[in-house]
Scaffold this active site. Structure first.
Site, PDB file in Angstrom:
ATOM      1  N   ASP A   1       0.859  -1.190   0.000  1.00  0.00           N
ATOM      2  CA  ASP A   1       0.000   0.000   0.000  1.00  0.00           C
ATOM      3  C   ASP A   1       0.893   1.238   0.000  1.00  0.00           C
ATOM      4  O   ASP A   1       2.076   1.152   0.361  1.00  0.00           O
ATOM      5  CB  ASP A   1      -0.968   0.005   1.186  1.00  0.00           C
ATOM      6  CG  ASP A   1      -0.272   0.079   2.541  1.00  0.00           C
ATOM      7  OD1 ASP A   1       0.785  -0.564   2.702  1.00  0.00           O
ATOM      8  OD2 ASP A   1      -0.782   0.780   3.436  1.00  0.00           O
TER       9      ASP A   1
ATOM     10  N   GLU B   1       0.097  -1.275   5.708  1.00  0.00           N
ATOM     11  CA  GLU B   1       1.206  -0.819   6.542  1.00  0.00           C
ATOM     12  C   GLU B   1       1.130   0.671   6.834  1.00  0.00           C
ATOM     13  O   GLU B   1       1.431   1.118   7.928  1.00  0.00           O
ATOM     14  CB  GLU B   1       2.539  -1.153   5.862  1.00  0.00           C
ATOM     15  CG  GLU B   1       3.761  -0.987   6.773  1.00  0.00           C
ATOM     16  CD  GLU B   1       4.389   0.397   6.707  1.00  0.00           C
ATOM     17  OE1 GLU B   1       5.353   0.633   7.454  1.00  0.00           O
ATOM     18  OE2 GLU B   1       3.940   1.254   5.927  1.00  0.00           O
TER      19      GLU B   1
HETATM   20 ZN   LIG Z   1       6.967   1.896   3.864  1.00  0.00          ZN
END
Ligand SMILES: [Zn+2]
Ligand SMILES: *[C@@H]1O[C@H](CO)[C@@H](O)[C@H](O)[C@H]1NC(C)=O
Length: 245
Positions: free
Chosen positions: A135, A199
């Site tokens: 992401d 993340e």
């Molecule tokens: Zn990163």
């Protein structure tokens, strides 16, 4: 006298510690806000030399294609799930050996994250793990030399959101494995590969679910390697050489 000396030493240390903290923070913030984070240099280093010209082009195209899928984490509660799913299809298509090898088990975890188990020949060796995330934080076209999700190449650089945070690692790991499998590679030591899909918004559904999965199987890792950023040249103030973070 002694106490006073100790007090002033304490004060001095506090000032030094604060100074160091501020310096580190400044370096980090500077690092994370700089334009250099929008592009990655096409390497001419030693590992690339072991690849054929065709493989080198394949590697570059693999990264460009990954950049073009806008896997944006907009906020804690909003992600482009269409793009997250598309990314899963993309890696299946680009790395066919990884997904068909009898040595490798692939699982989708937490909806969109990926966990690979690569079985080594010696089960007495403790496994390790490689991590990365696919992401990215949002990017509007302002301030970009090329559109942030175009994956365009300009003057020897691939531009785009995610080129060095962190699709470079995702594609690097998969491409390395794909090329190794093509050369008949069979590891002795088992290892895991984990790719998180959230993340940038704390990893509650990606990394956390991967951890739960491994824990439920009683797996203990020898070591783990996560995102470490690129080799940065001239980005961190006061450094005169490329620094590998
Ligand atoms: Zn990163
Ligand atoms: C989400 O990703 C898809 C591609 O998978 C893209 O077509 C679409 O424009 C993206 N949506 C937003 C809001 O960025």
């Amino acid at each position: 006298m002694k106490a006073r000396w100790r007090n002033s030493l304490g004060a001095l240390l506090a000032v030094v510690a604060l100074g160091v903290t501020v310096l580190v923070a400044v370096l980090l913030i500077r690092t994370y806000t700089l334009a250099e984070f929008k592009r990655v240099r096409l390497g001419k280093g030693a590992p690339a030399a072991e690849l054929s010209q065709g493989e080198r082009e394949q590697l570059i195209e693999a990264l460009k294609g990954a950049i073009r899928i806008p896997t944006v984490s907009f906020s804690e509660t909003e992600q482009n799930t269409t793009a997250l799913a598309e990314f899963g299809q993309y890696i299946r298509k680009v790395f066919p050996l990884v997904f068909s090898s009898s040595l490798i088990q692939h699982e989708v975890v937490g909806g969109y994250s990926h966990l690979f188990t690569v079985r080594g020949s010696d089960s007495n060796l403790q496994p390790y793990m490689l991590l990365a995330h696919f992401d990215v934080v949002p990017a509007t076209p302002e301030g970009w030399e090329v559109p942030p999700f175009s994956g365009e190449e300009l003057n020897g650089y691939i531009y785009g959101r995610g080129t060095i945070d962190d699709k470079n690692c995702v594609i690097g790991i998969l491409q390395a494995l794909e090329f190794l499998l093509k050369r008949g590679y069979k590891p002795r030591r088992s290892f895991y590969i984990g790719f998180g899909h959230d993340e940038e918004i704390s990893g509650s559904y990606g990394a956390m679910k991967i951890v739960e999965t491994l824990q439920s199987r009683g797996i203990k890792l020898l070591f783990l390697v996560d995102e470490g950023l690129a080799v940065l040249d001239g980005v961190i103030q006061g450094t005169r050489r490329p620094i590998a973070l």
